[in-house]
Design a protein around this motif. Structure first.
Motif, PDB file in Angstrom:
ATOM      1  N   LEU A 109       0.852  -1.193   0.000  1.00  0.00           N
ATOM      2  CA  LEU A 109       0.000   0.000   0.000  1.00  0.00           C
ATOM      3  C   LEU A 109       0.887   1.242   0.000  1.00  0.00           C
ATOM      4  CD1 LEU A 109      -1.691  -2.331   1.508  1.00  0.00           C
ATOM      5  CD2 LEU A 109      -3.037  -0.446   2.436  1.00  0.00           C
ATOM      6  N   ALA A 110       0.725   2.091  -0.990  1.00  0.00           N
ATOM      7  CA  ALA A 110       1.473   3.345  -1.048  1.00  0.00           C
ATOM      8  C   ALA A 110       0.499   4.509  -1.116  1.00  0.00           C
ATOM      9  CB  ALA A 110       2.407   3.357  -2.255  1.00  0.00           C
ATOM     10  N   ASP A 111       0.976   5.678  -0.793  1.00  0.00           N
ATOM     11  CA  ASP A 111       0.164   6.896  -0.807  1.00  0.00           C
ATOM     12  C   ASP A 111      -0.644   6.984  -2.101  1.00  0.00           C
ATOM     13  OD1 ASP A 111      -0.757   9.609  -0.967  1.00  0.00           O
ATOM     14  OD2 ASP A 111       0.788  10.190   0.453  1.00  0.00           O
ATOM     15  N   ASP A 112      -1.963   7.171  -1.977  1.00  0.00           N
ATOM     16  CA  ASP A 112      -2.804   7.191  -3.174  1.00  0.00           C
ATOM     17  C   ASP A 112      -2.750   8.516  -3.926  1.00  0.00           C
ATOM     18  OD1 ASP A 112      -4.490   9.025  -1.840  1.00  0.00           O
ATOM     19  OD2 ASP A 112      -5.844   7.465  -1.157  1.00  0.00           O
ATOM     20  N   ARG A 113      -2.053   9.489  -3.372  1.00  0.00           N
ATOM     21  CA  ARG A 113      -1.905  10.797  -4.024  1.00  0.00           C
ATOM     22  C   ARG A 113      -3.253  11.343  -4.470  1.00  0.00           C
ATOM     23  NH1 ARG A 113       3.681  10.010  -7.599  1.00  0.00           N
ATOM     24  NH2 ARG A 113       4.928   9.183  -5.890  1.00  0.00           N
ATOM     25  N   GLY A 114      -4.206  11.273  -3.560  1.00  0.00           N
ATOM     26  CA  GLY A 114      -5.541  11.753  -3.864  1.00  0.00           C
ATOM     27  C   GLY A 114      -5.670  13.257  -3.872  1.00  0.00           C
ATOM     28  N   THR A 115      -4.623  13.952  -3.410  1.00  0.00           N
ATOM     29  CA  THR A 115      -4.629  15.414  -3.451  1.00  0.00           C
ATOM     30  C   THR A 115      -3.343  15.901  -4.111  1.00  0.00           C
ATOM     31  OG1 THR A 115      -3.588  15.599  -1.257  1.00  0.00           O
ATOM     32  CG2 THR A 115      -6.012  15.592  -1.341  1.00  0.00           C
ATOM     33  N   VAL A 116      -3.406  17.118  -4.632  1.00  0.00           N
ATOM     34  CA  VAL A 116      -2.231  17.751  -5.245  1.00  0.00           C
ATOM     35  C   VAL A 116      -2.127  19.182  -4.731  1.00  0.00           C
ATOM     36  CG1 VAL A 116      -2.189  16.371  -7.339  1.00  0.00           C
ATOM     37  CG2 VAL A 116      -3.627  18.410  -7.234  1.00  0.00           C
ATOM     38  N   GLU A 117      -0.903  19.709  -4.768  1.00  0.00           N
ATOM     39  CA  GLU A 117      -0.687  21.096  -4.361  1.00  0.00           C
ATOM     40  C   GLU A 117      -1.019  22.026  -5.518  1.00  0.00           C
ATOM     41  OE1 GLU A 117       3.215  21.692  -2.871  1.00  0.00           O
ATOM     42  OE2 GLU A 117       2.828  20.700  -0.962  1.00  0.00           O
ATOM     43  N   VAL A 118      -1.888  22.987  -5.251  1.00  0.00           N
ATOM     44  CA  VAL A 118      -2.272  23.990  -6.248  1.00  0.00           C
ATOM     45  C   VAL A 118      -2.029  25.363  -5.654  1.00  0.00           C
ATOM     46  CG1 VAL A 118      -4.138  24.910  -7.675  1.00  0.00           C
ATOM     47  CG2 VAL A 118      -4.013  22.455  -7.201  1.00  0.00           C
ATOM     48  N   PRO A 119      -1.152  26.180  -6.250  1.00  0.00           N
ATOM     49  CA  PRO A 119      -0.864  27.504  -5.693  1.00  0.00           C
ATOM     50  C   PRO A 119      -2.103  28.385  -5.664  1.00  0.00           C
ATOM     51  CG  PRO A 119       0.755  26.884  -7.348  1.00  0.00           C
ATOM     52  CD  PRO A 119      -0.348  25.877  -7.430  1.00  0.00           C
ATOM     53  N   THR A 120      -2.208  29.196  -4.619  1.00  0.00           N
ATOM     54  CA  THR A 120      -3.285  30.168  -4.514  1.00  0.00           C
ATOM     55  C   THR A 120      -2.884  31.413  -5.297  1.00  0.00           C
ATOM     56  OG1 THR A 120      -3.865  29.343  -2.327  1.00  0.00           O
ATOM     57  CG2 THR A 120      -4.693  31.526  -2.926  1.00  0.00           C
ATOM     58  N   ALA A 121      -3.784  31.946  -6.105  1.00  0.00           N
ATOM     59  CA  ALA A 121      -3.477  33.109  -6.932  1.00  0.00           C
ATOM     60  C   ALA A 121      -4.530  34.202  -6.758  1.00  0.00           C
ATOM     61  CB  ALA A 121      -3.381  32.709  -8.397  1.00  0.00           C
ATOM     62  N   ARG A 122      -4.132  35.457  -6.942  1.00  0.00           N
ATOM     63  CA  ARG A 122      -5.078  36.561  -6.914  1.00  0.00           C
ATOM     64  C   ARG A 122      -4.688  37.555  -7.982  1.00  0.00           C
ATOM     65  NH1 ARG A 122      -3.363  41.306  -4.959  1.00  0.00           N
ATOM     66  NH2 ARG A 122      -1.481  41.388  -3.663  1.00  0.00           N
ATOM     67  N   GLN A 123      -5.620  38.411  -8.338  1.00  0.00           N
ATOM     68  CA  GLN A 123      -5.378  39.406  -9.358  1.00  0.00           C
ATOM     69  C   GLN A 123      -4.508  40.535  -8.799  1.00  0.00           C
ATOM     70  OE1 GLN A 123      -8.792  41.526 -10.744  1.00  0.00           O
ATOM     71  NE2 GLN A 123      -8.121  41.370 -12.872  1.00  0.00           N
ATOM     72  N   ASP A 124      -3.456  40.948  -9.528  1.00  0.00           N
ATOM     73  CA  ASP A 124      -2.567  42.014  -9.111  1.00  0.00           C
ATOM     74  C   ASP A 124      -2.489  43.054 -10.238  1.00  0.00           C
ATOM     75  OD1 ASP A 124      -0.660  43.690  -8.144  1.00  0.00           O
ATOM     76  OD2 ASP A 124       0.925  42.180  -7.957  1.00  0.00           O
ATOM     77  N   LEU A 125      -3.192  44.176 -10.069  1.00  0.00           N
ATOM     78  CA  LEU A 125      -3.240  45.203 -11.103  1.00  0.00           C
ATOM     79  C   LEU A 125      -1.992  46.090 -11.106  1.00  0.00           C
ATOM     80  CD1 LEU A 125      -6.943  46.387 -10.730  1.00  0.00           C
ATOM     81  CD2 LEU A 125      -6.016  44.622 -12.210  1.00  0.00           C
ATOM     82  N   SER A 126      -1.163  45.990 -10.069  1.00  0.00           N
ATOM     83  CA  SER A 126      -0.019  46.895  -9.983  1.00  0.00           C
ATOM     84  C   SER A 126       1.022  46.601 -11.062  1.00  0.00           C
ATOM     85  CB  SER A 126       0.648  46.765  -8.601  1.00  0.00           C
ATOM     86  OG  SER A 126       1.174  45.474  -8.422  1.00  0.00           O
ATOM     87  N   VAL A 127       1.029  45.393 -11.612  1.00  0.00           N
ATOM     88  CA  VAL A 127       2.016  45.054 -12.618  1.00  0.00           C
ATOM     89  C   VAL A 127       1.772  45.779 -13.935  1.00  0.00           C
ATOM     90  CG1 VAL A 127       2.440  42.809 -11.609  1.00  0.00           C
ATOM     91  CG2 VAL A 127       0.732  43.030 -13.417  1.00  0.00           C
ATOM     92  N   LEU A 128       0.568  46.382 -14.075  1.00  0.00           N
ATOM     93  CA  LEU A 128       0.238  47.085 -15.304  1.00  0.00           C
ATOM     94  C   LEU A 128       0.876  48.470 -15.350  1.00  0.00           C
ATOM     95  CD1 LEU A 128      -3.539  46.188 -15.673  1.00  0.00           C
ATOM     96  CD2 LEU A 128      -1.577  45.094 -16.776  1.00  0.00           C
ATOM     97  N   GLY A 129       1.286  48.985 -14.202  1.00  0.00           N
ATOM     98  CA  GLY A 129       1.908  50.316 -14.147  1.00  0.00           C
ATOM     99  C   GLY A 129       0.847  51.408 -14.245  1.00  0.00           C
ATOM    100  N   ASP A 130       1.307  52.639 -14.422  1.00  0.00           N
ATOM    101  CA  ASP A 130       0.387  53.763 -14.511  1.00  0.00           C
ATOM    102  C   ASP A 130      -0.225  53.895 -15.894  1.00  0.00           C
ATOM    103  OD1 ASP A 130       0.974  54.377 -11.906  1.00  0.00           O
ATOM    104  OD2 ASP A 130       2.674  55.670 -12.441  1.00  0.00           O
TER     105      ASP A 130
END
Length: 508
Positions: free
Chosen positions: A487-508
């Motif tokens: 019996l080995a880990d069934d890997r029933g879950t995966v890591e998924v990064p949390t993301a959010r919208q960042d408008l500052s990268v658009l500049g002025d």
């Protein structure tokens, strides 16, 4: 081994973890870039794939398929189905170039086993030697931890024995120490392709003196959604070898791979792939009454391996008198006969570097025999990873089921859950403490009012890593038939990064 397939959305967010940001669609009415701002979250997988090999060519074979998904956090209705492969090649083919010749094809794309809800296993039966390989997929709430077991009983003939195998996830690379091209053995590697395009796989054999000369230079073609069994002894003209390591690697695509071994005197069983090459390995679940245990190891890298051999039993870890160390030369298969190493007490084998700081990756497996004389039966135990968060074994019976738990390092606590039965019964749960350096072999909890078979789910509660194996025994006419599944880990879950919208990268 890969056990899951990520959805496109999950794959994109996983890419975000590498690139630092993901250019995902912004909410309606907005613009900008979505950036990764938090630690990854663990989410249930959305889809799983499993492959079951053709069970037997014996007309007296009796096969049971069992499908199960633990109760978890999967979303959506989903489904989990095992369907016949498009074709299964004739196992008796001696010429590997003709191995893709179709022997049988199902009349309809009808599921052999269909699971509709988590927490309750379902089963189906097939008799005779014409049962094909199965290709399965699960989605939604049935995908996380989905497990399928194929158990076959052959009471007589060349393939006599109890053969059990956990249906495997597709991958691109497999190692099988413990196979053989000896005259008394008939070992086939079964390759099953789950995808809609053909794939090509290379099969390499390594004996005690290194690579065996191959008669196959073009690889094995496995047609779309089909299965091909290849007799190992037909792949080489070199003299027969008792101990052989098989390496399967795909040139394109992916396959499920497992070796079926039949010995004229010892019976037959499936040999699953070893855990990936590592400097330290655990081979759990040697039965207490084993009369013969043979360790086979292979070093795939450029360096030799000097391994310390230990047996973790009920009272602690000892060094077997039969072998304190095993030297494995690079590119060669090494073996040692440990005889009746358990001496009446269940145990697990631990392999580690003989000298600290000099770890050389190896793969390994055990050939285990019960009984004596003409009443013997064989099973195989490959090195396996820890159960991790959760691992499951399907098709357990009210009698003859033994669960082995090994804590090679720190003491650990595990929770074992017996599911409802395929035909009725109430789930049961029990918690066990496994002391560091020991193996705990128990008759696991059985569902109250059990009808049919049930699944066992093992979860790590606290402490160090735990490795596990399930033994299923069913004597037949004086022969102690049995099979062991790790019996080995069934890997029933995966890591998924949390993301959010960042408008500052658009500049002025």
């Amino acid at each position: 081994m890969n056990r899951t397939t990520l959805s496109l959305a999950a794959a994109v967010t996983a890419l975000a973890a590498v690139t630092g940001f993901a250019a995902l669609s912004a909410p309606e009415g907005g613009t900008g870039t979505v950036t990764n701002t938090a630690l990854p979250a663990r989410l249930p997988v959305e889809r799983s794939t499993l492959l079951c090999p053709a069970p037997s060519n014996s007309e007296v074979a009796e096969t049971v398929y069992t499908s199960f998904t633990p109760v978890g956090e999967g979303e959506g209705a989903g489904q989990a189905e095992l369907k016949p492969s498009a074709a299964t090649a004739d196992e008796t083919t001696a010429d590997p170039k003709k191995a893709s010749t179709a022997k049988k094809a199902p009349a309809a794309d009808k599921p052999v086993v269909a699971l509709t809800q988590p927490g309750k296993p379902v089963s189906a039966e097939a008799d005779g030697g014409d049962a094909p390989a199965l290709v399965g997929s699960a989605s939604g709430r049935l995908a996380p931890g989905w497990t399928a077991q194929q158990t076959t009983k052959v009471p007589a003939g060349g393939g006599r024995g109890m053969l059990g195998v956990s249906c495997t996830a597709p991958d691109t690379d497999f190692w099988f120490p413990g196979a053989s091209t000896a005259a008394q053995r008939a070992d086939y590697v079964h390759l099953t392709n789950p995808d809609d395009t053909a794939t090509v796989a290379d099969i390499e054999l390594y004996g005690p003196n290194g690579a065996l000369k191959t008669q196959l230079t073009e690889g094995i073609t496995v047609p779309a959604r089909s299965s091909v069994p290849v007799l190992l002894s037909t792949l080489t003209a070199d003299p027969a070898a008792e101990d052989v390591t098989v390496h399967v690697a795909t040139r394109s695509g992916r396959v499920g791979a497992v070796v079926r071994s039949a010995d004229e005197k010892l019976g037959s069983d499936w040999l699953p792939a070893s855990a990936d090459p590592a400097g330290t390995l655990v081979l759990p679940g040697i039965p207490a009454d084993a009369t013969s245990v043979r360790l086979v190891a292979y070093a795939p890298g450029e360096d030799d391996a000097q391994l310390k051999v230990q047996l973790a039993g009920p009272a602690g870890t000892i060094v077997p008198a039969e072998a304190r160390e095993l030297h494995v030369k690079s590119g060669m298969t090494a073996a040692v006969d440990l005889k009746d190493v358990t001496r009446g007490e269940a145990g697990s084998l631990l392999l580690s570097p003989a000298q600290k700081g000099r770890a050389t990756p190896v793969v390994a497996a055990l050939r285990v025999v019960r009984g004596k004389g003409g009443d013997q039966e064989v099973a195989f135990i490959p090195a396996t990873g820890p159960v991790g968060e959760r691992a499951t074994a399907a098709d357990n019976r009210a009698k003859g089921t033994t669960l082995s738990l090994t804590a090679p390092g720190e003491t650990a606590e595990v929770k074992v859950t017996a599911s409802a039965g395929t035909e009725g019964g109430t789930p049961a749960t029990k918690t066990y403490t496994v002391k560091g350096g020991t193996t705990l072999a128990v008759a696991p909890p059985v569902p109250a009012g059990l009808k049919g078979s049930y699944a066992l789910t093992v979860e790590t509660v606290s402490g160090g890593p735990v490795h596990a194996a399930r033994t299923l025994a069913e004597p037949d006419d004086g022969i102690p038939m049995f099979t062991v599944q790790t019996l080995a880990d069934d890997r029933g879950t995966v890591e998924v990064p949390t993301a959010r919208q960042d408008l500052s990268v658009l500049g002025d």
